[in-house]
Design a protein around this motif. Structure first.
Motif, PDB file in Angstrom:
ATOM      1  N   PRO A   1      21.122   7.329  17.940  1.00  0.00           N
ATOM      2  CA  PRO A   1      21.193   6.168  18.765  1.00  0.00           C
ATOM      3  C   PRO A   1      21.330   6.161  20.064  1.00  0.00           C
ATOM      4  O   PRO A   1      21.961   7.055  20.550  1.00  0.00           O
ATOM      5  CB  PRO A   1      22.191   5.361  17.953  1.00  0.00           C
ATOM      6  CG  PRO A   1      22.822   5.822  16.752  1.00  0.00           C
ATOM      7  CD  PRO A   1      22.510   7.251  17.060  1.00  0.00           C
ATOM      8  N   PHE A   2      20.583   5.393  20.686  1.00  0.00           N
ATOM      9  CA  PHE A   2      20.775   5.327  22.219  1.00  0.00           C
ATOM     10  C   PHE A   2      22.153   5.519  22.776  1.00  0.00           C
ATOM     11  O   PHE A   2      22.494   6.087  23.738  1.00  0.00           O
ATOM     12  CB  PHE A   2      19.885   4.241  22.922  1.00  0.00           C
ATOM     13  CG  PHE A   2      19.578   4.369  24.278  1.00  0.00           C
ATOM     14  CD1 PHE A   2      18.652   5.319  24.926  1.00  0.00           C
ATOM     15  CD2 PHE A   2      20.247   3.599  25.322  1.00  0.00           C
ATOM     16  CE1 PHE A   2      18.683   5.584  26.193  1.00  0.00           C
ATOM     17  CE2 PHE A   2      20.319   3.508  26.535  1.00  0.00           C
ATOM     18  CZ  PHE A   2      19.465   4.677  27.099  1.00  0.00           C
ATOM     19  N   GLY A   3      22.870   4.773  22.195  1.00  0.00           N
ATOM     20  CA  GLY A   3      24.160   4.288  22.445  1.00  0.00           C
ATOM     21  C   GLY A   3      25.026   5.513  22.615  1.00  0.00           C
ATOM     22  O   GLY A   3      25.844   6.221  23.369  1.00  0.00           O
ATOM     23  N   THR A   4      24.714   6.679  21.617  1.00  0.00           N
ATOM     24  CA  THR A   4      25.643   7.994  21.329  1.00  0.00           C
ATOM     25  C   THR A   4      25.010   8.961  22.482  1.00  0.00           C
ATOM     26  O   THR A   4      25.774   9.659  22.673  1.00  0.00           O
ATOM     27  CB  THR A   4      25.140   8.310  19.972  1.00  0.00           C
ATOM     28  OG1 THR A   4      25.355   7.536  19.184  1.00  0.00           O
ATOM     29  CG2 THR A   4      26.041   9.685  19.652  1.00  0.00           C
ATOM     30  N   LEU A   5      23.590   8.720  22.868  1.00  0.00           N
ATOM     31  CA  LEU A   5      23.149   9.818  23.962  1.00  0.00           C
ATOM     32  C   LEU A   5      23.792   9.291  25.097  1.00  0.00           C
ATOM     33  O   LEU A   5      24.218  10.127  25.967  1.00  0.00           O
ATOM     34  CB  LEU A   5      21.770   9.472  24.015  1.00  0.00           C
ATOM     35  CG  LEU A   5      20.795  10.224  23.191  1.00  0.00           C
ATOM     36  CD1 LEU A   5      19.398  10.014  23.473  1.00  0.00           C
ATOM     37  CD2 LEU A   5      20.842  11.582  23.354  1.00  0.00           C
ATOM     38  N   VAL A   6      24.020   7.959  25.565  1.00  0.00           N
ATOM     39  CA  VAL A   6      24.794   7.389  26.583  1.00  0.00           C
ATOM     40  C   VAL A   6      26.286   7.858  26.633  1.00  0.00           C
ATOM     41  O   VAL A   6      26.744   8.522  27.671  1.00  0.00           O
ATOM     42  CB  VAL A   6      24.782   6.033  26.763  1.00  0.00           C
ATOM     43  CG1 VAL A   6      25.675   5.524  28.033  1.00  0.00           C
ATOM     44  CG2 VAL A   6      23.298   5.750  26.991  1.00  0.00           C
ATOM     45  N   ALA A   7      26.706   8.251  25.438  1.00  0.00           N
ATOM     46  CA  ALA A   7      28.150   8.606  25.327  1.00  0.00           C
ATOM     47  C   ALA A   7      28.261   9.942  25.464  1.00  0.00           C
ATOM     48  O   ALA A   7      29.129  10.267  26.084  1.00  0.00           O
ATOM     49  CB  ALA A   7      28.655   8.117  23.649  1.00  0.00           C
TER      50      ALA A   7
END
Ligand SMILES: *[C@@H]1O[C@H](CO)[C@@H](O)[C@H](O)[C@H]1NC(C)=O
Ligand SMILES: *[C@@H]1O[C@H](CO)[C@@H](O)[C@H](O)[C@H]1NC(C)=O
Length: 660
Positions: free
Chosen positions: A463-469
């Motif tokens: 998920p995009f959020g994980t990439l950001v994390a």
């Protein structure tokens, strides 16, 4: 092909599992620390201490032939009314695990026979239905292997046990959703389990499962409730004539290849609870391993590799000690004039510590290699103690990522210190490259893979959020830590060298074939690779067959073997070319053992073509994308080992000879 699916899988697997299991057992005296058992009790007696409902979870579906896993909901199976996902850790997300609740729910110790889950109807006039059914069929067929969903009860896989050759039982933590009999009447894959599955060009859907749950009762031991110690299932194909009154006897649920009549599929299940107090909760995963048919030959081959390593080490040590000893005695005895006419490694003492060309890149590689080395060591060590067991889903990957992030400081320190020793001045570039170069390459590769996964709609997409994390971890924690390490590295004086470097570089004499750089480097990787390639086969199997169980104690062993062989091979080759008066050893030592990664790549290519049944461009690109990440990490890892071994060796030998 996948025809031997039933027979092949266990064979490939069992060896790894049994061996790793043995290694783990000798490595870990205790078992699964950090995981508390859950107690279950019958409905009506549940309270704070125990619960009565048992929830079945379902993980993504995957197949031997595709790297792309699918989520359970993309198929037209029965869906759970309340969509609730248990929270997942970073490692699970990175590995593409997506655990969902399933509509299979029951109470502890309440046997159920032939319960209906749901009915799905496919109408020939509805266009959507044809699509859904076709997708289901493609899952049964794969293009060669059926997809297998993985059910999970109480954090434990529900396995499907079946007989394989030699009357052995094999337990697979997944079951096929169905199978196909080919147009020429050949039962494919899982269809061999039932001789009634014999109609040509027919799909048999496994719409019914018989679940058997084994529990350990606490009544005799003074604790309330019971703990689940085993869960197995048997997939069945049953055509339910009357969906409101299921009997679970009937002909198999056939789905013809051509969609010519309305089809109705009713999903059902039975549950049976069996008490067995001789199985302990702590060893409830064992049966998966104990049931493995294991091949002694494989065990012997591993032993062989170990014996070869030990034997070689002995040889290397003996030769090195004796020759070196003689060399040193000779060098320190004779007077100066005689020594001038001598040849050998002492002659290059004025050049051996001449800073390498491209010292910047080398120091950056070594910094990152150190980071990877410590990370691997710590992760494997923790895993070996059982902290990162498969029951702790995703813990391994989470641990590795977190460790990598926290180990920015040693990377910065090593890189800066070596760079200073090489006489480098551009310290800002050095720090930035250490923090960004290799992680950047890995991230870019990873990002590209993800784009493909997004396009393909696979559950492995992050998920995009994980990439950001991940980016936040990298830039927010790892990078500042690298800066701190580099600060300390630059503040320290550069490493002291035992001999002075001359002003003018010495001419390197004509080299024989074996002491030339390229053949030397190519030879260097053979020995370490020879020791790990059998193990590598198991590791690749475990990665690409989407299963990871119990291999950690074993991996730790491989890690040690690799460490020893890389160091020895590099030192040996380094000694030979120093004797031939070629003093360019900095890069050469790094590349000599780093070349093992090239063999790894070649092996991965071979594995891809010979062992995997991957079809589709996306899967292929993904395979090679992930392989490239692995190869890069392995290159830095082995290169660093070789470099530091050689660094130690060169420092050692030049500090014992007398140089005026
Ligand atoms: C459930 O079935 C098993 C096996 O048939 C039997 O041993 C057990 O007693 C049954 N449990 C209950 C609560 O009926
Ligand atoms: C309990 O499990 C053990 C180990 O799997 C098995 O040998 C034994 O037969 C089982 N006992 C009963 C009563 O089923």
């Amino acid at each position: 092909t996948c025809n031997g699916w039933l027979a092949l899988k266990p064979k490939r697997w069992s060896r790894l599992l049994v061996l790793s299991f043995i290694a783990l057992r000798s490595c870990a005296a205790f078992y699964l620390p950090g995981l508390a058992p859950v107690s279950f009790c019958e409905e009506g007696t549940s309270g704070d201490e125990c619960q009565s409902t048992i929830q079945l979870f379902v993980n993504r579906l995957d197949s031997v032939e595709s790297v792309l896993p699918y989520e359970y909901d993309v198929f037209d199976f029965c869906q759970d009314a309340e969509e609730k996902r248990p929270s997942e850790n970073l490692g699970q997300v990175l590995f593409g695990e997506r655990i969902e609740t399933s509509p299979y729910k029951f109470n502890f110790n309440k046997n159920l026979t032939c319960e209906k889950v749901c009915t799905r109807t496919y109408d020939i006039s509805a266009k959507d239905d044809k699509k859904k059914l076709d997708f289901l069929k493609s899952g049964m067929q794969g293009s060669k292997c059926p997809l297998t969903p993985k059910l999970i009860i109480d954090n434990m896989p529900v396995t499907w046990c079946y007989n394989v050759e030699d009357n052995q039982k094999y337990c697979n933590p997944g079951f096929p959703i169905g199978c196909l009999v080919t147009p020429d009447g050949h039962p494919k894959d899982a269809c061999v389990i039932n001789s009634a599955f014999n109609k040509k060009n027919m799909y048999y859907l496994f719409n019914h499962v018989d679940i058997m749950i084994t529990y350990h009762s606490g009544a005799t031991e003074g604790w309330k409730g019971a703990r689940l110690v085993g869960a197995t299932l048997e997939p069945k194909s049953i055509k339910h004539e009357d969906e409101n009154k299921l009997t679970c006897d009937g002909p198999p649920m056939e789905i013809p290849n051509e969609f010519t009549s309305n089809t109705k599929v009713t999903y059902s299940y039975s549950v049976k609870f069996v008490e067995n107090n001789s199985i302990k909760w702590a060893s409830r995963w064992d049966y998966i391993l104990v049931s493995m048919p294991h091949t002694n030959i494989q065990w012997f081959s591993i032993m062989n590799s170990l014996v070869i390593v030990l034997f070689l080490s002995g040889m290397v040590a003996m030769i090195m000690l004796r020759t070196l000893h003689k060399d040193i005695a000779r060098y320190n005895q004779v007077d100066q004039e005689e020594a001038q006419e001598e040849s050998g490694w002492k002659q290059v003492h004025g050049d051996v510590f001449r800073p390498p060309r491209k010292g910047m890149l080398l120091s950056v590689f070594l910094g990152q290699g150190t980071q990877i080395f410590i990370m691997t060591f710590t992760t494997l060590f923790l895993a070996c103690l059982g902290f990162l067991s498969p029951a702790n889903r995703g813990a391994l990957m989470t641990c590795a990522v977190v460790l990598w992030v926290l180990l920015g400081t040693p990377a910065g320190y090593v890189s800066a210190r070596l760079y200073k020793t090489f006489g480098g001045e551009k310290w800002k570039t050095n720090v930035l490259l250490t923090a960004l170069l290799c992680p950047g390459i890995v991230f870019a590769d990873f990002f590209l893979m993800n784009l493909i996964l997004w396009v393909e709609g696979s559950s492995a997409a992050i998920p995009f959020g994980t990439l950001v994390a991940i980016l936040a971890l990298w830039f927010g924690i790892s990078m500042p830590l690298t800066f701190i390490g580099a600060y300390f590295g630059f503040k320290k004086p550069s490493l002291e060298q035992p001999v002075r470097t001359n002003q003018i570089p010495r001419q390197i004499p004509e080299q024989s074939f074996f002491t030339k750089p390229i053949p030397g480097i190519i030879m260097g990787g053979i020995l370490p690779f020879g020791c790990i390639f059998i193990q590598l086969f198991f590791i690749l199997n475990s990665i690409w067959s989407h299963q990871m169980y119990y291999m950690f104690g074993f991996l730790f062993l491989v890690f040690i073997i690799l460490l020893i062989t890389c160091s020895e091979a590099t030192i040996l080759l380094c000694y030979f070319h120093l004797c031939a008066e070629d003093y360019h050893w900095w890069w050469r030592s790094f590349l000599t053992s780093g070349f093992t990664a090239v063999y790894l790549f070649i092996y991965a290519v071979h594995y891809f073509f010979s062992k995997l049944q991957i079809v589709g461009a996306a899967s292929t690109i993904l395979y090679f994308g992930y392989t490239m990440i692995m190869v890069l990490i392995f290159f830095l890892f082995t290169g660093t080992i070789g470099f530091f071994a050689c660094f130690w060796f060169v420092n050692k030998i030049y500090s014992v000879v007398k140089v005026d």
